[in-house]
Design an enzyme around this catalytic site. Structure first.
Site, PDB file in Angstrom:
ATOM      1  N   ALA A   1      63.969  70.791  84.399  1.00 21.98           N
ATOM      2  CA  ALA A   1      63.308  69.680  83.730  1.00 21.98           C
ATOM      3  C   ALA A   1      61.803  69.846  83.902  1.00 21.98           C
ATOM      4  O   ALA A   1      61.349  70.621  84.745  1.00 21.98           O
ATOM      5  CB  ALA A   1      63.748  68.356  84.340  1.00 21.98           C
TER       6      ALA A   1
ATOM      7  N   HIS B   1      63.345  63.195  90.628  1.00 21.69           N
ATOM      8  CA  HIS B   1      62.310  64.198  90.900  1.00 21.69           C
ATOM      9  C   HIS B   1      61.202  64.126  89.839  1.00 21.69           C
ATOM     10  O   HIS B   1      60.017  64.069  90.167  1.00 21.69           O
ATOM     11  CB  HIS B   1      62.957  65.586  90.896  1.00 21.69           C
ATOM     12  CG  HIS B   1      62.035  66.720  91.199  1.00 21.69           C
ATOM     13  ND1 HIS B   1      61.946  67.286  92.441  1.00 21.69           N
ATOM     14  CD2 HIS B   1      61.160  67.397  90.421  1.00 21.69           C
ATOM     15  CE1 HIS B   1      61.051  68.270  92.423  1.00 21.69           C
ATOM     16  NE2 HIS B   1      60.568  68.357  91.194  1.00 21.69           N
ATOM     17  N   GLU B   2      61.589  64.120  88.592  1.00 23.61           N
ATOM     18  CA  GLU B   2      60.594  64.146  87.517  1.00 23.61           C
ATOM     19  C   GLU B   2      59.777  62.860  87.504  1.00 23.61           C
ATOM     20  O   GLU B   2      58.573  62.883  87.288  1.00 23.61           O
ATOM     21  CB  GLU B   2      61.260  64.373  86.162  1.00 23.61           C
ATOM     22  CG  GLU B   2      62.096  65.655  86.058  1.00 23.61           C
ATOM     23  CD  GLU B   2      61.374  66.900  86.544  1.00 23.61           C
ATOM     24  OE1 GLU B   2      60.156  67.006  86.316  1.00 23.61           O
ATOM     25  OE2 GLU B   2      62.022  67.767  87.165  1.00 23.61           O
TER      26      GLU B   2
END
Ligand SMILES: *[C@@H]1O[C@H](CO)[C@@H](O)[C@H](O)[C@H]1NC(C)=O
Ligand SMILES: *[C@@H]1O[C@H](CO)[C@@H](O)[C@H](O)[C@H]1NC(C)=O
Ligand SMILES: *[C@@H]1O[C@H](CO)[C@@H](O)[C@H](O)[C@H]1NC(C)=O
Ligand SMILES: *[C@@H]1O[C@H](CO)[C@@H](O)[C@H](O)[C@H]1NC(C)=O
Length: 956
Positions: free
Chosen positions: A344, A379-380
């Site tokens: 991602a 996370h992103e």
């Protein structure tokens, strides 16, 4: 970027097998990943000849001119850009997909110069009045004439040479017009294709990190060159354009196109830009000051596969906002792309994902799939604060960006899914992974010198296990010794101070220092030991004397450390510890050796160091304390936290590999497992034992190993049989769902009574009624594999049919892997032949399929012959079909069991026989395979007899 390993976390042994044993494989894997990333189309239309000095390949290049250096000069600072892009989603007359564009960048001159150097890569620049670019002045600034403009291919620059100087303090505008190929190379502005109802669809999308924005438009392409971007996208009427902000208006001319204009972005780095044109649909959530949209193929949205991502986004954003006390952001678009390289990418306001990392199908996806979606999203979204809002000055400090996102992704998921216990998973999925790579003499420090990282290839190398996993482990340790409360106060002040600008890691240390109390040295002094030197210590406590010491832990005790450290490989180690179950005051080990009175114990008393595995180090003890810990495990294992039980096992097995303790002692840490029910210790143990399985499953030791494992796993299998009311319900607890997979997988492998019958029964049931699959998604990988292994041609052919008919990618993947589990040589050979036929196995899946066959003890020699016979053919496809085959993985897959002199000879002969053909991207993997086989031979020679004897005694 999201993490780059795609294997789902609970597929069982695979990952930890790597962590525990095949360290070299990890290195090979990351190289393979880089090769994958490096795959590019050779015949690019956009190439422009380099009019600067040509570089003869053999003579080292000595930079003389400003454009010979990879870094931008600091004389010009961009303020904002106007960018208009027009991608064509139909090929031109030559069958090539292209885009055209126009850009104007406003920049300020801070130091007088007669050169403008700006990044530009693979773009065709249109001539404006005889030059590649046009310059004008702002606010009446006088503009010198352009003397000459040219492109430098090596350093990816457009250079504008002026007849006079730009004036310090004045602002200028540089305009360019350009065209480029919308290639399917996953870099810059690129295209992705998929089929909808049999119709080919094309998407224009982008991946700028790390150095590809320059492939979309000429720009100052360094993270510190932040600017405001005014983006306009021209596209066909039946598509939507997305970028980093909200669209402010769409114009539809009388032409058959739409012009979508976006609001100006915040001040941000070029690597966070995103441009997408698609006809995807979306689902959304619109709250007072937050709009979340999940974009994907129409079918996926209709089926609700974006709902889980939508459900998660708001709570996770909410959590981070509260965590760091910085409000953010108003719009979050997230999109699932069919072709995407990383897991991602955290583009500002428009996060891009692989489909498997964003979409979730409640009917067909497993718990592991779900956890992956949640951790990647978490996370992103963390990057929105850490990375996007506050950005590292240069790529050498990437670890802080990725390490931080990796650390807090667990906190974000924990908030959204509090029952999952994911905070502890960081020990398995990050720490043990990082320990494995960082114990090699070939490792490197978290932070590199700025001067060490210049070229795009050097920047790419920063995206590795050390940056992500070790980075997260070290930050977790920092948070633990400062306390989480102090950590977030410092963090929040850091983010507020540096919002919309750039930092390096000492800025964070300074802000933590302002709040950090109760530590013996400055945050910077302590952290430098962990970030500027590679590796980590093993802390040895002698509980008879209270002596404690540290040494650099190296998995191979004979390896030679060539990288000097100004800290002499001594760390400042925060040792949290307990004595007899009572937490003690944290001890700081600041020298190589010390003596701690309280660590001296006697009688039945024991010491456990690194409580909650909060520190990034391994622990060793004197024999007596080991004995007492092992006793404690077998009498009352719950006296120790589950992650410590997991870590005792992992430390022991690795200390044994490094010859610091005996293999027997390591094996003894697994004796209590017949009483263990928790996932994390089991996962740690199975990962470590997998090396034993690989080394011995073709030898007489295997009988005893199997008997021992049967004895250990049987109670767990029975436990789940009861917990699931004879396999009819799914365990409620998240970790139990994972451990159920471990139990069934291992029980069937070592033939615990009842296991194979169970699987055969399910499989038969499914074969009788193929439209009604009775196997729960969690167990499918395992059950399919054993179903095929226990069956014959009928089961194989059925599975093959199901694989061909599967509509969900992840389901097809599970079935394809299962086909490699057969124990029948002719079926495996036939399957191998299928991998060469693209109508049967897609090219992109071929090398992974071959690798999976080689994981199978029966398949391994077949694959080895197959590969040797066809090496020349493979190599040609490697040269011409680039990226389709991962030869490095193939070689390391085939050779992971190699442990005899004969196998080593064969390997060396293979190398000699094919030296003229070459090994391409597998060159390093082959060297590593030879090295690893040599190490395996040594290990087996030294340990076989002892292991056999121990297992034989313990199995009964
Ligand atoms: C982009 O838009 C901002 C805000 O409207 C403006 O200040 C800036 O000058 C624009 N940039 C360019 C290159 O025109
Ligand atoms: C950027 O675009 C805006 C809107 O079209 C325009 O007003 C402005 O002059 C452009 N800036 C430059 C530097 O061309
Ligand atoms: C770039 O220019 C070259 C030479 O004119 C041309 O052959 C090529 O097709 C152009 N490429 C693109 C993507 O426009
Ligand atoms: C999303 O949330 C809604 C409302 O709480 C719930 O009904 C639905 O099951 C959730 N969907 C997924 C896939 O978790």
């Amino acid at each position: 970027m999201g993490k780059v390993y795609y294997v789902s976390k609970n597929v069982g042994l695979a990952i930890l097998a790597l962590a525990a044993t095949a360290l070299v494989t990890i290195v090979a894997l990351s190289i393979a990943y880089n090769n994958e990333k490096a795959k590019n189309l050779g015949n690019h239309g956009g190439e422009v000849s380099d009019t600067s000095t040509p570089v003869p390949p053999t003579i080292p290049f000595i930079p003389k001119e400003p454009w010979d250096h990879y870094r931008l000069p600091t004389s010009l600072i961009p303020a904002s850009y106007n960018i208009t892009l027009w991608p064509e989603l139909e090929p031109n007359a030559d069958g090539v997909y292209t885009f055209t564009g126009r850009s104007a960048v406003v920049f300020r001159c801070v130091r007088a110069t007669d050169l403008i150097i700006i990044h530009c890569h693979k773009l065709n620049l249109t001539s404006i009045r005889g030059h590649h670019a046009e310059l004008s002045g702002l606010d009446g600034a006088a503009v010198p004439d352009v003397q000459r403009t040219w492109l430098v291919v090596r350093t990816e620059f457009l250079v504008v040479q002026l007849r006079g100087s730009l004036t310090a303090g004045a602002s200028y505008v540089l305009q360019t017009e350009f065209g480029g190929e919308l290639a399917d190379d996953l870099k810059g502005f690129y295209r992705s294709e998929y089929a909808e109802n049999g119709v080919k669809k094309v998407i224009a999308t982008s991946q700028m990190q790390a150095t590809y924005a320059r492939k979309a438009f000429p720009c100052f392409d360094e993270p510190a060159m932040k600017a405001i971007f005014n983006v306009t996208i021209i596209h066909s009427r039946d598509t939507t354009a997305l970028s980093n902000g909200m669209q402010i208006y769409t114009l539809i001319d009388n032409k058959p196109v739409r012009v979508t204009v976006f609001e100006p972005t915040e001040r941000m780095s070029t690597y966070l830009l995103a441009f997408i044109v698609t006809d995807f649909s979306y689902n959304y959530l619109n709250q007072s000051n937050l709009l979340v949209r999940i974009w994907a193929q129409r079918k996926a949205i209709e089926r609700g596969h974006g709902n889980y991502a939508l459900n998660l986004t708001e709570p996770i954003l909410h959590f981070y906002q509260k965590y760091v006390h910085v409000a953010f952001p108003a719009l979050t678009d997230q999109i699932a792309l069919p072709d995407f390289n990383a897991g991602a990418m955290e583009n500002w306001g428009l996060v891009t994902y692989r489909e498997s990392a964003l979409l979730f199908d409640p009917q067909l996806s497993s718990t592991g799939n779900k956890e992956r979606v949640s951790t990647v999203i978490s996370h992103e979204l963390a990057h929105m604060w850490f990375g996007n809002l506050v950005t590292l000055r240069w790529w050498n400090d990437l670890w802080l960006n990725e390490g931080f996102a990796t650390y807090v992704e667990y906190l974000g998921v924990d908030y959204a899914e509090p029952s999952w216990n994911v905070k502890d998973h960081i020990v398995l999925y990050e720490m043990q992974r990082a320990f494995a790579v960082d114990a090699l003499a070939s490792s490197h420090p978290l932070s590199r010198g700025e001067e060490e990282v210049n070229t795009p290839a050097e920047i790419d190398e920063m995206f590795d296990t050390i940056s992500y996993s070790k980075g997260s482990a070290v930050l977790r340790m920092l948070s633990a010794f400062l306390t989480e409360r102090v950590f977030v106060v410092g963090l929040s002040s850091y983010l507020k101070t540096f919002a919309f600008s750039n930092t390096d890691d000492s800025d964070l240390w300074d802000h933590l220092q302002q709040v950090g109390l109760g530590i013996p040295l400055s945050v910077k002094d302590i952290m430098s030991r962990w970030t500027l030197q590679m590796g980590f210590p093993v802390v040895t406590i002698d509980t008879r004397t209270g002596n404690i010491n540290q040494t650099h832990f190296l998995l191979d005790p004979d390896s030679i450390v060539e990288r000097p450290s100004r800290f002499k490989y001594i760390w400042y180690v925060p040792v949290k510890w307990m004595r007899n179950g009572v937490e003690q005051k944290q001890y700081w080990l600041l020298q190589k050796t010390a003596s701690v009175d309280q660590m001296r114990v006697s009688g039945q008393e024991w010491v456990l160091a690194n409580t909650n595995v909060s520190g990034f180090f391994r622990v060793n003890y004197d024999q007596d304390n080991w004995d007492r810990l092992i006793d404690l495990l077998s009498t009352n294992h719950q006296a120790l936290p589950a992650i410590n039980r997991a870590q005792i096992i992992d430390d022991a097995f690795n200390l044994a590999r490094a010859k610091i303790i005996s293999t027997k002692l390591a094996l003894r840490t697994t004796k209590y497992l017949s009483k263990e029910r928790d996932y994390i210790p089991w996962q740690s143990a199975l990962g470590n034992l997998n090396y034993f399985i690989l080394m011995f499953d073709r030898t007489e030791v295997f009988g005893a190993l199997q008997a021992y494992l049967r004895k250990q796993i049987r109670p767990l299998f029975k436990h789940f049989q009861t917990l699931t009311a004879n396999w009819t319900i799914v365990p409620a607890n998240h970790d139990d769902q994972y451990n159920q997979i471990n139990a069934v997988k291992m029980a069937c492998r070592v033939e615990v009574e009842g296991c194979r019958e169970l699987i055969k029964g399910w499989y038969r049931q499914w074969m009788e009624n193929p439209s009604h699959n009775p196997i729960h998604p969690n167990l499918r990988s395992t059950v399919y594999c054993h179903g095929v292994a226990l069956g014959g041609v009928e089961e194989w052919d059925f599975t093959w049919r199901m694989c061909r008919n599967a509509t969900l990618v992840s389901e097809a993947m599970k079935l394809r892997s299962a086909l490699a589990c057969s124990k029948t040589p002719w079926l495996l050979n036939r399957y191998l032949e299928y991998t060469l036929d693209p109508t049967k196995i897609r090219k992109q899946d071929a090398s992974f399929t071959i690798q999976e066959i080689s994981n199978n003890v029966v398949g391994m020699p077949l694959v080895w012959n197959f590969v040797r016979e066809r090496w020349t053919l493979f190599f040609l496809s490697l040269r011409y079909g680039e990226g389709m085959f991962s030869f490095a993985n193939l070689i390391s897959g085939i050779t992971k069991r190699f442990s005899t002199k004969f196998e080593l000879q064969e390997l060396v002969k293979f190398k000699k026989d094919n030296i003229r053909v070459g090994f391409g991207s597998a060159t390093l993997a082959l060297e590593q395979a030879i090295e690893k086989t040599t190490a395996n031979i040594k290990w087996v020679t030294e340990n076989k007899a002892e292991v056999l004897q121990w297992l034989t005694e313990e199995a009964t």
